[in-house]
Motif scaffolding. Structure first.
Motif, PDB file in Angstrom:
ATOM      1  N   GLY A  14     -37.766 -21.059   1.573  1.00  0.00           N
ATOM      2  CA  GLY A  14     -36.783 -20.410   0.602  1.00  0.00           C
ATOM      3  C   GLY A  14     -37.373 -20.113  -0.336  1.00  0.00           C
ATOM      4  O   GLY A  14     -36.695 -19.286  -1.357  1.00  0.00           O
ATOM      5  N   SER A  15     -38.475 -20.696  -1.082  1.00  0.00           N
ATOM      6  CA  SER A  15     -39.049 -20.448  -2.492  1.00  0.00           C
ATOM      7  C   SER A  15     -39.375 -19.043  -2.722  1.00  0.00           C
ATOM      8  O   SER A  15     -39.390 -18.547  -4.005  1.00  0.00           O
ATOM      9  N   ARG A  16     -39.782 -18.270  -1.689  1.00  0.00           N
ATOM     10  CA  ARG A  16     -40.227 -16.798  -1.996  1.00  0.00           C
ATOM     11  C   ARG A  16     -39.998 -15.633  -0.711  1.00  0.00           C
ATOM     12  O   ARG A  16     -39.628 -16.346   0.238  1.00  0.00           O
ATOM     13  N   GLY A  17     -40.415 -14.765  -0.931  1.00  0.00           N
ATOM     14  CA  GLY A  17     -40.282 -13.831   0.011  1.00  0.00           C
ATOM     15  C   GLY A  17     -39.071 -13.599   0.725  1.00  0.00           C
ATOM     16  O   GLY A  17     -37.955 -13.623   0.012  1.00  0.00           O
ATOM     17  N   SER A  40     -44.414 -24.538  -4.087  1.00  0.00           N
ATOM     18  CA  SER A  40     -43.874 -23.810  -5.204  1.00  0.00           C
ATOM     19  C   SER A  40     -42.536 -24.444  -6.014  1.00  0.00           C
ATOM     20  O   SER A  40     -41.651 -23.865  -5.948  1.00  0.00           O
ATOM     21  N   ALA A  66     -43.364 -28.515   9.332  1.00  0.00           N
ATOM     22  CA  ALA A  66     -44.046 -28.876  10.700  1.00  0.00           C
ATOM     23  C   ALA A  66     -44.401 -30.634  10.969  1.00  0.00           C
ATOM     24  O   ALA A  66     -44.745 -30.842  11.771  1.00  0.00           O
ATOM     25  N   ASN A  91     -37.078 -20.123   8.806  1.00  0.00           N
ATOM     26  CA  ASN A  91     -37.872 -19.188   8.408  1.00  0.00           C
ATOM     27  C   ASN A  91     -39.385 -19.546   7.873  1.00  0.00           C
ATOM     28  O   ASN A  91     -40.078 -18.468   7.927  1.00  0.00           O
ATOM     29  N   ILE A  94     -46.359 -19.194   8.165  1.00  0.00           N
ATOM     30  CA  ILE A  94     -47.761 -18.914   7.457  1.00  0.00           C
ATOM     31  C   ILE A  94     -48.706 -18.026   8.752  1.00  0.00           C
ATOM     32  O   ILE A  94     -48.412 -18.081   9.516  1.00  0.00           O
ATOM     33  N   MET A 141     -36.914 -17.025  12.841  1.00  0.00           N
ATOM     34  CA  MET A 141     -37.812 -15.890  12.210  1.00  0.00           C
ATOM     35  C   MET A 141     -38.985 -15.635  13.023  1.00  0.00           C
ATOM     36  O   MET A 141     -39.984 -16.413  13.159  1.00  0.00           O
ATOM     37  N   SER A 142     -38.891 -14.773  14.090  1.00  0.00           N
ATOM     38  CA  SER A 142     -40.140 -14.467  14.900  1.00  0.00           C
ATOM     39  C   SER A 142     -40.725 -13.256  14.153  1.00  0.00           C
ATOM     40  O   SER A 142     -40.767 -13.216  13.020  1.00  0.00           O
ATOM     41  N   TYR A 156     -50.939 -16.406  15.550  1.00  0.00           N
ATOM     42  CA  TYR A 156     -49.714 -16.068  14.953  1.00  0.00           C
ATOM     43  C   TYR A 156     -48.713 -15.417  16.025  1.00  0.00           C
ATOM     44  O   TYR A 156     -47.503 -15.791  16.164  1.00  0.00           O
ATOM     45  N   LYS A 160     -45.029 -16.941  17.305  1.00  0.00           N
ATOM     46  CA  LYS A 160     -43.734 -16.179  17.210  1.00  0.00           C
ATOM     47  C   LYS A 160     -43.134 -15.524  18.403  1.00  0.00           C
ATOM     48  O   LYS A 160     -42.151 -15.616  18.670  1.00  0.00           O
ATOM     49  N   GLY A 187     -40.470  -6.519  11.068  1.00  0.00           N
ATOM     50  CA  GLY A 187     -41.617  -5.498  11.254  1.00  0.00           C
ATOM     51  C   GLY A 187     -42.583  -5.986  10.056  1.00  0.00           C
ATOM     52  O   GLY A 187     -42.751  -6.925   9.620  1.00  0.00           O
TER      53      GLY A 187
HETATM   54  P1  NAP Z   1     -44.192 -16.262   2.402  1.00  0.00           P
HETATM   55  O1  NAP Z   1     -43.739 -15.105   1.547  1.00  0.00           O
HETATM   56  O2  NAP Z   1     -45.602 -16.402   2.492  1.00  0.00           O
HETATM   57  O3  NAP Z   1     -43.106 -17.475   2.193  1.00  0.00           O
HETATM   58  C1  NAP Z   1     -43.512 -18.609   2.784  1.00  0.00           C
HETATM   59  C2  NAP Z   1     -42.338 -19.755   2.697  1.00  0.00           C
HETATM   60  O4  NAP Z   1     -42.371 -20.691   3.584  1.00  0.00           O
HETATM   61  C3  NAP Z   1     -42.337 -20.354   1.186  1.00  0.00           C
HETATM   62  O5  NAP Z   1     -41.286 -20.310   0.740  1.00  0.00           O
HETATM   63  C4  NAP Z   1     -43.396 -21.165   1.622  1.00  0.00           C
HETATM   64  O6  NAP Z   1     -43.228 -22.226   0.577  1.00  0.00           O
HETATM   65  C5  NAP Z   1     -42.584 -21.860   2.814  1.00  0.00           C
HETATM   66  N1  NAP Z   1     -43.679 -22.524   3.738  1.00  0.00           N
HETATM   67  C6  NAP Z   1     -44.792 -22.432   4.059  1.00  0.00           C
HETATM   68  N2  NAP Z   1     -45.083 -23.473   4.862  1.00  0.00           N
HETATM   69  C7  NAP Z   1     -44.138 -24.455   4.788  1.00  0.00           C
HETATM   70  C8  NAP Z   1     -43.983 -25.834   5.539  1.00  0.00           C
HETATM   71  N3  NAP Z   1     -44.845 -26.309   6.230  1.00  0.00           N
HETATM   72  N4  NAP Z   1     -42.750 -26.270   5.409  1.00  0.00           N
HETATM   73  C9  NAP Z   1     -41.725 -25.604   4.541  1.00  0.00           C
HETATM   74  N5  NAP Z   1     -41.869 -24.409   3.885  1.00  0.00           N
HETATM   75  C10 NAP Z   1     -43.179 -23.769   4.261  1.00  0.00           C
HETATM   76  O7  NAP Z   1     -43.568 -15.371   3.902  1.00  0.00           O
HETATM   77  P2  NAP Z   1     -42.650 -14.384   4.269  1.00  0.00           P
HETATM   78  O8  NAP Z   1     -43.439 -13.088   4.303  1.00  0.00           O
HETATM   79  O9  NAP Z   1     -41.439 -14.350   3.568  1.00  0.00           O
HETATM   80  O10 NAP Z   1     -42.416 -14.760   5.734  1.00  0.00           O
HETATM   81  C11 NAP Z   1     -41.230 -15.601   5.985  1.00  0.00           C
HETATM   82  C12 NAP Z   1     -41.147 -15.625   7.628  1.00  0.00           C
HETATM   83  O11 NAP Z   1     -40.876 -14.242   8.269  1.00  0.00           O
HETATM   84  C13 NAP Z   1     -42.251 -16.341   8.189  1.00  0.00           C
HETATM   85  O12 NAP Z   1     -41.738 -17.147   9.412  1.00  0.00           O
HETATM   86  C14 NAP Z   1     -43.049 -14.885   8.632  1.00  0.00           C
HETATM   87  O13 NAP Z   1     -43.917 -15.114   9.657  1.00  0.00           O
HETATM   88  C15 NAP Z   1     -41.996 -14.149   9.199  1.00  0.00           C
HETATM   89  N6  NAP Z   1     -42.397 -12.549   8.931  1.00  0.00           N
HETATM   90  C16 NAP Z   1     -42.758 -12.063   8.083  1.00  0.00           C
HETATM   91  C17 NAP Z   1     -43.016 -10.663   7.955  1.00  0.00           C
HETATM   92  C18 NAP Z   1     -43.354  -9.961   6.683  1.00  0.00           C
HETATM   93  O14 NAP Z   1     -43.896  -8.499   6.612  1.00  0.00           O
HETATM   94  N7  NAP Z   1     -43.380 -10.431   5.520  1.00  0.00           N
HETATM   95  C19 NAP Z   1     -42.858  -9.792   8.931  1.00  0.00           C
HETATM   96  C20 NAP Z   1     -42.610 -10.769  10.280  1.00  0.00           C
HETATM   97  C21 NAP Z   1     -42.298 -11.884  10.413  1.00  0.00           C
HETATM   98  P3  NAP Z   1     -44.112 -22.344  -0.857  1.00  0.00           P
HETATM   99  O15 NAP Z   1     -43.789 -21.221  -1.616  1.00  0.00           O
HETATM  100  O16 NAP Z   1     -44.085 -23.635  -1.419  1.00  0.00           O
HETATM  101  O17 NAP Z   1     -45.665 -22.072  -0.107  1.00  0.00           O
END
Ligand code: NAP
Length: 248
Positions: A14-17, A40, A66, A91, A94, A141-142, A156, A160, A187
């Motif tokens: 939840g810390s970002r994105g 973070s 994990a 959610n 990586i 979250m897929s 990846y 998913k 997407g």
């Molecule tokens: P992101 O900005 O990279 O953020 C990832 C988040 O997960 C951060 O809060 C991170 O913490 C945390 N995290 C990473 N590894 C972890 C672990 N082992 N245990 C607990 N927390 C962990 O990613 P995002 O783009 O928001 O994506 C969020 C989800 O949506 C993911 O599952 C991604 O695969 C999916 N998704 C994203 C997109 C896209 O376009 N962005 C598209 C399809 C699916 P830290 O901040 O501490 O590193």
């Protein structure tokens, strides 16, 4: 109308994105928010403070989704701190992209552990609570990549796609106890991370999407809000694409 008044949600990553976007929308809808992060610390503390200004209880936990034991401890800690849990959002995720030829075993294992095994860990950890209260909504979250596949992302995409199989199985297994489990397949969502990409590349992606724009974290959060709230009381085992029509 606040759709999650008095409910408590756990959101991993939840810390970002996207996770941060979900935390903000849920808090605005009256939910108490327990969120996790990997490293973070500063942004987690900032988010915790921001969410509390919305009049709900919020807390960030450094916890590796994990890791099986850490997931169990997290749920125990949240139950102690918040008293109950109604919604779980898996959610955290990586990427470690590479062509199969160059993909290491370590990078395959790591992506499966963080993106897929984490969903098993957290669902196992929350299951007893949801069974006892005979209610609960799990949202995983897929990605469109899990539905369609993508060159350079075999690890990846496998993780998913696995999330989708897991989601449908849990929906079948726990439906009789009023525990729902759905997945979201985003997407191209524009986050801080994608802001660093080459502008021409991003413009090309936007052009190829039927709605002609990248998604926002709020677009994904609103889909989560639907699955988390009673608005979706009769919906389980589904995958909702939040992709501007990309896979149409
Ligand atoms: P992101 O900005 O990279 O953020 C990832 C988040 O997960 C951060 O809060 C991170 O913490 C945390 N995290 C990473 N590894 C972890 C672990 N082992 N245990 C607990 N927390 C962990 O990613 P995002 O783009 O928001 O994506 C969020 C989800 O949506 C993911 O599952 C991604 O695969 C999916 N998704 C994203 C997109 C896209 O376009 N962005 C598209 C399809 C699916 P830290 O901040 O501490 O590193």
């Amino acid at each position: 109308m606040k759709l999650l008044n008095g409910k408590t949600a756990i959101i991993t990553g939840g810390s970002r994105g996207i996770g941060k976007g979900i935390a903000e929308v849920f808090a605005a809808h009256g939910a108490n928010v327990a969120f996790t992060y990997s490293s973070s610390v500063a942004s987690a503390q900032e988010l915790e403070k921001h969410l509390e200004t919305l009049g709900i209880k919020a807390k960030g936990y450094q916890s590796n989704a994990a890791n099986f034991d850490e997931a169990q401890k997290l749920v125990d800690d949240v139950l102690t701190d918040f008293g109950s849990v109604d919604i779980l959002i898996n959610n955290a995720g990586i990427t470690k992209d590479n062509l199969l030829m160059r993909m290491s075993e370590a990078d395959f294992d790591k992506v499966i552990d963080v993106n897929l095994k984490s969903v098993f860990n957290m669902t196992k950890a929350i299951q007893k609570t949801f069974l006892k209260q005979r209610s609960g909504s799990i949202i995983n979250m897929s990605s469109v990549v899990g539905v369609k596949g993508n060159a350079g992302q075999a690890n990846y995409a496998a993780s998913k796609a696995g999330v989708i199989g897991f989601t449908k199985s849990v929906a079948l297994e726990l439906g009789s106890r009023n525990i729902r489990c759905n997945a979201i397949a985003p997407g191209f969502i524009e986050t801080e991370m994608t802001a660093n990409l080459n502008e021409d590349t991003v413009a090309g992606w936007r052009q190829s999407i039927p709605l002609k724009r990248g998604g926002t974290t709020e677009d994904v959060a609103n889909a989560c809000l639907f699955f988390a709230s009673d608005m979706s009381a009769y919906v389980t085992g589904q995958v909702m694409n939040v992709d501007g029509g990309m896979l149409t």
